[in-house]
Enzyme design. Sequence first.
Site, short mmCIF file in Angstrom:
data_model
loop_
_atom_site.label_atom_id
_atom_site.label_comp_id
_atom_site.label_asym_id
_atom_site.label_seq_id
_atom_site.Cartn_x
_atom_site.Cartn_y
_atom_site.Cartn_z
N ASP A 120 0.82 -1.21 0.00
CA ASP A 120 0.00 0.00 0.00
C ASP A 120 0.86 1.26 0.00
OD1 ASP A 120 -2.71 -0.61 -0.28
OD2 ASP A 120 -2.82 -1.36 1.77
N LYS B 277 -27.06 -4.39 5.41
CA LYS B 277 -26.95 -5.01 6.74
C LYS B 277 -25.50 -5.29 7.16
CE LYS B 277 -30.43 -6.51 8.65
NZ LYS B 277 -31.44 -5.63 9.26
N PRO B 278 -24.65 -5.82 6.26
CA PRO B 278 -23.25 -6.04 6.69
C PRO B 278 -22.60 -4.73 7.15
CG PRO B 278 -23.67 -7.13 4.59
CD PRO B 278 -24.89 -6.30 4.88
N GLY C 14 13.33 -11.67 -8.21
CA GLY C 14 12.97 -12.91 -7.53
C GLY C 14 14.13 -13.49 -6.75
N CYS D 61 16.59 -6.46 -11.41
CA CYS D 61 17.24 -7.15 -10.30
C CYS D 61 17.60 -8.58 -10.70
CB CYS D 61 16.39 -7.07 -9.04
SG CYS D 61 17.40 -7.19 -7.55
N LEU D 62 16.84 -9.59 -10.29
CA LEU D 62 17.16 -10.94 -10.74
C LEU D 62 17.13 -11.00 -12.28
CD1 LEU D 62 17.78 -13.90 -9.97
CD2 LEU D 62 15.33 -14.32 -10.01
N ARG E 233 21.01 -9.36 -2.54
CA ARG E 233 22.25 -9.77 -1.86
C ARG E 233 23.39 -10.00 -2.85
NH1 ARG E 233 20.35 -11.14 3.19
NH2 ARG E 233 18.22 -11.93 3.13
N HIS F 136 15.56 -1.42 -8.34
CA HIS F 136 14.12 -1.57 -8.62
C HIS F 136 13.51 -0.24 -9.05
CE1 HIS F 136 13.54 -5.68 -6.99
NE2 HIS F 136 14.61 -5.36 -6.30
N GLU G 216 10.82 0.24 -10.45
CA GLU G 216 9.36 0.23 -10.29
C GLU G 216 8.89 0.90 -9.00
OE1 GLU G 216 11.37 -2.36 -10.03
OE2 GLU G 216 10.62 -3.91 -8.68
N1 GLN Z 1 17.96 -12.99 -5.62
C1 GLN Z 1 18.72 -11.91 -6.14
C2 GLN Z 1 19.63 -11.27 -5.11
O1 GLN Z 1 19.40 -11.44 -3.93
C3 GLN Z 1 17.82 -10.86 -6.78
C4 GLN Z 1 16.93 -10.16 -5.83
C5 GLN Z 1 15.80 -9.43 -6.48
O2 GLN Z 1 15.44 -9.71 -7.63
N2 GLN Z 1 15.16 -8.52 -5.75
O3 GLN Z 1 20.58 -10.61 -5.44
#
Ligand code: GLN
Length: 533
Positions: A73, A192-193, A357, A384-385, A465, A510, A512
């Site tokens: 949010d 009513k709810p 991811g 990222c990934l 990481r 990121h 986004e």
């Molecule tokens: N798993 C990857 C890392 O830890 C990418 C992380 C991600 O996509 N936010 O570096």
Amino acid sequence: MAATKYIFVTGGVTSSLGKGIISASLGKLLQARGFHVTIQKLDPYINVDPGTLNPYEHGECYVTIDGAETDLDLGHYERFLGVQTTQANNVTTGRIYQTVINKERKGDYLGKTVQVIPHITDEIKRRIKLLGSKYKYDVVITEIGGTVGDIESLPYIESVRQLIWEMGESNCLVIHLTLVPYLSATGELKTKPTQHSVKVLLENGIQPHILVLRTEREITIDLRKKVALFCNVDLDSVIQSINVSTIYEVPILMQKEKLDVTVIKKLKLPENGTPELAPWKQFLKRLKNPKHTVKIGLIGKYVELKDSYKSINESIIHAGAMNDSKVDVKFIHSENIDETNFTELLKGLKGIIVAPGFGDRGIEGKILAVKYARENNIPFFGICLGLQCAVVEFARNVLGFEKAHSTEMATKTPYPVIDLMEEQKGISDKGGTMRLGGYPCTIKKGTLTHKAYAVTEVIERHRHRYEFNNLFLEAYEKAGMIAAGINPDTNLVEIMEMPSHKWFVGVQFHPEYSSTVLKPHPLFVSFIKAAIS
Ligand code: GLN
């Protein structure tokens, strides 16, 4: 300066009614009248933050500029208001208890029995008031997660009751959001709810001041009168929130329902003229009247739940509108992509995004998607990934580094092109230990990325990481994949791109998280533009 006014948004009947969107829309309307507004989310679960949660639980984990892992949010708040949030904008039960227990261990309670009331409620109230006192907002909107009547929300509701008592009705306002279901068998809307859920609030000592009713159909004036009578609210405090095609329509809808006017009246705020919504309406106009349609593939492993990629989806919508284009996003499960079907599955896509991811489930599917985009000159955006997959793919298929991988997936790979960051070695706790939040990035002049950003210094948010292994950078650059963005302090690679390709960019951060309605992220805008052309 006048005292900060506090608005609490609670929910009844069911979850997922869109309290976040109503809070963000009200925030937008007040901001458009010149008020300095922020929005906070209180989450009743016991995790200290959502960073350790699987996206299937509550959707994506949103990251603030100061590196807090928060509820999604907060993404809506930033996208609507265009104002950055911080750790203070998201508080969970876990965090409240952690603070109280730490104080108890230090002996701060001087031998007292530590209890939900007053110790937990005091800590909740402190965190709510902090935004007003420390950051000097005119209005703080606090959204209370969960549904009234839940056991875990009780301390929050009790804290709101106490705050109203302490600060007075002219400084506090409760907006309760409920559902008015339509029964097709009898052809009726049912209130009513709503009545029952207001009773639950009353049992807890709170009389809501405004009711926002979520509905699929118009609520008649008679029905509104009925709700007003049964729930002790004024007729103009019964607000309808009817389903709309885009969440970005909701501020306009709430303005039509005079939610802002009612709030201002009740809180005795100055009217400050009429809300300045021209740029917002301009965005809506472009969003609703696209000149083109473009199909983009989003490759991820949490695609069953769209909220897992909330900010990416919204960034695509912002960038689409900016390009006068409707973007059809095809969600493709990376686990379903293999050597035998990837051409078939990815055919017809005008752009490919490989999502962020963790872990190796579905990783080979993502790498195949990169290969497809690279070989077929299809605009590719790795996040990222997604960047890490692009780096691995290039190593294996262009540089000829057999079995190259990220050490996250293969600790013993002969070519660790993506490796654990130095500062991550030795960390074993999972919560809040990644490289998080805003870090600077210097962009190389003359690159595609530079063209998109039009500046050379940016700050982008991180959550990872692993990183690009600089030992291999020379080999990459010689073969045509270059570092277009570097962290000026640490030399970590932030952006890789392929100048010979139509549009091929991977980012370790990121983007986004920082795309907003009035300021879409330049990389998304540039990516969608390339996909259209
Ligand atoms: N798993 C990857 C890392 O830890 C990418 C992380 C991600 O996509 N936010 O570096």
